[in-house]
Design a protein around this motif. Structure first.
Motif, PDB file in Angstrom:
ATOM      1  N   ARG A 113       0.892  -1.166   0.140  1.00 23.20           N
ATOM      2  CA  ARG A 113       0.041  -0.020  -0.126  1.00 23.20           C
ATOM      3  C   ARG A 113       0.807   1.330  -0.108  1.00 23.20           C
ATOM      4  N   GLY A 114       2.119   1.167   0.285  1.00 19.20           N
ATOM      5  CA  GLY A 114       3.177   2.269   0.177  1.00 19.20           C
ATOM      6  C   GLY A 114       3.554   2.938   1.201  1.00 19.20           C
ATOM      7  N   PHE A 115       3.093   2.242   2.461  1.00 18.02           N
ATOM      8  CA  PHE A 115       3.550   2.939   3.680  1.00 18.02           C
ATOM      9  C   PHE A 115       3.640   1.947   4.670  1.00 18.02           C
ATOM     10  N   GLY A 116       4.980   1.819   5.299  1.00 27.81           N
ATOM     11  CA  GLY A 116       5.569   0.993   6.253  1.00 27.81           C
ATOM     12  C   GLY A 116       6.109  -0.287   5.457  1.00 27.81           C
ATOM     13  N   LEU A 117       6.818  -1.161   6.515  1.00 26.87           N
ATOM     14  CA  LEU A 117       7.438  -2.296   6.075  1.00 26.87           C
ATOM     15  C   LEU A 117       7.010  -3.590   6.331  1.00 26.87           C
ATOM     16  N   VAL A 118       7.152  -4.514   5.592  1.00 25.56           N
ATOM     17  CA  VAL A 118       6.629  -5.946   6.062  1.00 25.56           C
ATOM     18  C   VAL A 118       7.963  -7.040   6.412  1.00 25.56           C
ATOM     19  N   PRO A 119       8.009  -7.611   7.097  1.00 27.76           N
ATOM     20  CA  PRO A 119       9.181  -8.826   7.442  1.00 27.76           C
ATOM     21  C   PRO A 119       9.062  -9.721   6.369  1.00 27.76           C
ATOM     22  N   LEU A 120      10.377 -10.311   6.041  1.00 26.86           N
ATOM     23  CA  LEU A 120      10.387 -11.280   5.058  1.00 26.86           C
ATOM     24  C   LEU A 120      10.937 -12.593   5.555  1.00 26.86           C
ATOM     25  N   LEU A 121      11.638 -12.309   6.697  1.00 25.31           N
ATOM     26  CA  LEU A 121      11.984 -13.572   7.278  1.00 25.31           C
ATOM     27  C   LEU A 121      11.209 -14.284   7.933  1.00 25.31           C
ATOM     28  N   LYS A 122      10.743 -15.411   7.296  1.00 26.52           N
ATOM     29  CA  LYS A 122       9.438 -16.011   7.980  1.00 26.52           C
ATOM     30  C   LYS A 122       9.738 -17.095   9.065  1.00 26.52           C
ATOM     31  N   ASN A 123      11.189 -17.572   9.051  1.00 26.14           N
ATOM     32  CA  ASN A 123      11.578 -18.358  10.085  1.00 26.14           C
ATOM     33  C   ASN A 123      11.945 -17.829  11.468  1.00 26.14           C
ATOM     34  N   LEU A 124      12.136 -16.239  11.343  1.00 20.88           N
ATOM     35  CA  LEU A 124      12.608 -15.466  12.368  1.00 20.88           C
ATOM     36  C   LEU A 124      11.586 -15.378  13.567  1.00 20.88           C
ATOM     37  N   LYS A 125      12.001 -16.019  14.734  1.00 23.20           N
ATOM     38  CA  LYS A 125      11.104 -15.867  15.841  1.00 23.20           C
ATOM     39  C   LYS A 125      11.073 -14.794  16.619  1.00 23.20           C
ATOM     40  N   SER A 126      12.439 -14.568  16.906  1.00 23.46           N
ATOM     41  CA  SER A 126      12.866 -13.334  17.842  1.00 23.46           C
ATOM     42  C   SER A 126      14.325 -12.702  17.804  1.00 23.46           C
ATOM     43  N   ILE A 127      14.519 -11.628  18.559  1.00 21.17           N
ATOM     44  CA  ILE A 127      15.806 -11.153  18.162  1.00 21.17           C
ATOM     45  C   ILE A 127      16.210 -10.745  19.640  1.00 21.17           C
ATOM     46  N   THR A 128      17.493 -10.886  19.810  1.00 22.16           N
ATOM     47  CA  THR A 128      18.477 -10.460  21.251  1.00 22.16           C
ATOM     48  C   THR A 128      19.204  -9.670  20.856  1.00 22.16           C
ATOM     49  N   VAL A 129      19.417  -8.409  21.514  1.00 24.17           N
ATOM     50  CA  VAL A 129      20.692  -7.581  21.435  1.00 24.17           C
ATOM     51  C   VAL A 129      21.255  -7.562  22.729  1.00 24.17           C
ATOM     52  N   ILE A 130      22.516  -7.880  22.800  1.00 20.76           N
ATOM     53  CA  ILE A 130      23.480  -7.709  23.986  1.00 20.76           C
ATOM     54  C   ILE A 130      24.624  -6.817  24.040  1.00 20.76           C
ATOM     55  N   THR A 131      24.598  -5.684  24.954  1.00 23.39           N
ATOM     56  CA  THR A 131      25.441  -4.666  24.693  1.00 23.39           C
ATOM     57  C   THR A 131      26.251  -4.572  25.962  1.00 23.39           C
ATOM     58  N   THR A 132      27.403  -4.164  25.860  1.00 25.31           N
ATOM     59  CA  THR A 132      28.444  -3.541  27.009  1.00 25.31           C
ATOM     60  C   THR A 132      28.565  -2.107  26.923  1.00 25.31           C
ATOM     61  N   MET A 133      28.613  -1.594  28.239  1.00 25.45           N
ATOM     62  CA  MET A 133      29.370  -0.230  28.056  1.00 25.45           C
ATOM     63  C   MET A 133      29.991   0.037  29.484  1.00 25.45           C
ATOM     64  N   ASN A 134      30.605   1.367  29.628  1.00 31.02           N
ATOM     65  CA  ASN A 134      31.221   1.695  30.824  1.00 31.02           C
ATOM     66  C   ASN A 134      30.495   2.615  31.534  1.00 31.02           C
ATOM     67  N   LYS A 135      29.456   3.182  31.102  1.00 30.77           N
ATOM     68  CA  LYS A 135      28.570   4.204  31.561  1.00 30.77           C
ATOM     69  C   LYS A 135      27.668   3.640  32.690  1.00 30.77           C
ATOM     70  N   PRO A 136      27.442   4.194  33.937  1.00 27.40           N
ATOM     71  CA  PRO A 136      26.202   3.536  34.522  1.00 27.40           C
ATOM     72  C   PRO A 136      24.738   3.563  33.822  1.00 27.40           C
ATOM     73  N   LYS A 137      24.112   2.771  34.123  1.00 24.27           N
ATOM     74  CA  LYS A 137      22.727   2.543  33.382  1.00 24.27           C
ATOM     75  C   LYS A 137      21.899   3.734  33.507  1.00 24.27           C
ATOM     76  N   TRP A 138      21.952   4.498  34.740  1.00 21.70           N
ATOM     77  CA  TRP A 138      21.025   5.618  35.061  1.00 21.70           C
ATOM     78  C   TRP A 138      21.609   6.726  34.098  1.00 21.70           C
ATOM     79  N   LEU A 139      22.655   6.783  34.006  1.00 17.91           N
ATOM     80  CA  LEU A 139      23.452   7.989  33.155  1.00 17.91           C
ATOM     81  C   LEU A 139      22.943   7.937  31.737  1.00 17.91           C
ATOM     82  N   TYR A 140      23.168   6.753  31.310  1.00 20.04           N
ATOM     83  CA  TYR A 140      22.833   6.342  29.740  1.00 20.04           C
ATOM     84  C   TYR A 140      21.421   6.603  29.527  1.00 20.04           C
ATOM     85  N   SER A 141      20.633   6.283  30.508  1.00 14.93           N
ATOM     86  CA  SER A 141      19.161   6.434  30.201  1.00 14.93           C
ATOM     87  C   SER A 141      18.631   7.824  30.398  1.00 14.93           C
ATOM     88  N   LEU A 142      19.048   8.376  31.414  1.00 11.51           N
ATOM     89  CA  LEU A 142      18.697   9.774  31.860  1.00 11.51           C
ATOM     90  C   LEU A 142      19.320  10.731  30.614  1.00 11.51           C
TER      91      LEU A 142
END
Length: 196
Positions: A113-142
């Motif tokens: 319809r011209g607006f938005g995107l649709v996913p094509l990876l039919k097998n894909l059930k979920s995605i996890t992102v794991i990150t590290t950083m040296n900042k405190p959580k509150w500082l990064y968030s705030l």
């Protein structure tokens, strides 16, 4: 399940590398098939060339490495991204992977319809992102506003239409005790040993 891990950290002694080992060990304990894309060891070029951009628009990748990655992504049940947060966002190599590999015609397409995107990876059930950083959580968030959540979960995969998205964030990595880091790794291994 077939799990694709997209890993980006150039230093073998990094905490990200320890995370990779813990996650892989847990997944293998659960008899999952792990497909590692180690962007640094495999010398992935994050820069989009003129030829790449033409291929992107045509929905037909031309770089052999990008083609290989996209074929492997199509077979995945789950993605895991592991990378450090540098200057409040992902490293250039991870961003280049998003730009060059997560392409239209492979991972998503434009809505008819011209607006938005649709996913094509039919097998894909979920995605996890794991990150590290040296900042405190509150500082990064705030002060910064959780850019990884905004970019990776909401903007990239959320916009593409993928639903089950999770971010595991390890903060203040340099300042916490070794005992705490070991506990984090054990918890990760257990978590992914029970992953289904």
């Amino acid at each position: 399940m077939r799990i694709v891990i997209v890993f980006n950290h150039p230093y073998e002694g990094s905490f990200c590398n320890a995370i990779l080992q813990a996650v892989t060990k847990g997944l293998e304990e659960a008899d999952h098939e792990v497909d590692l894309m180690h962007l640094d060891n495999e010398k992935f070029n994050p820069a989009m060339s003129q030829a790449d951009l033409k291929a992107f628009v045509a929905h037909k990748p031309i770089d052999p490495q990008v083609i290989d990655y996209t074929e492997r992504l199509k077979k995945a049940d789950h993605f895991i991204f592991i990378f450090p947060i540098w200057w409040d966002i992902m490293p250039a190599t991870t961003k280049g992977f998003i730009d060059r590999v997560l392409s239209p015609g492979v991972v998503y397409d434009h809505h008819p319809r011209g607006f938005g995107l649709v996913p094509l990876l039919k097998n894909l059930k979920s995605i996890t992102v794991i990150t590290t950083m040296n900042k405190p959580k509150w500082l990064y968030s705030l002060l910064i506003g959780n850019l990884i959540r905004k970019v990776m979960l909401k903007s990239v995969f959320g916009t593409m239409g993928y639903k089950k998205l999770q971010w595991i964030s390890f903060t203040s990595v340099k300042s916490v005790s070794q005992e705490k880091r070991v506990k984090w790794l054990k918890n990760l291994e257990t978590r992914f040993a029970n992953f289904n």
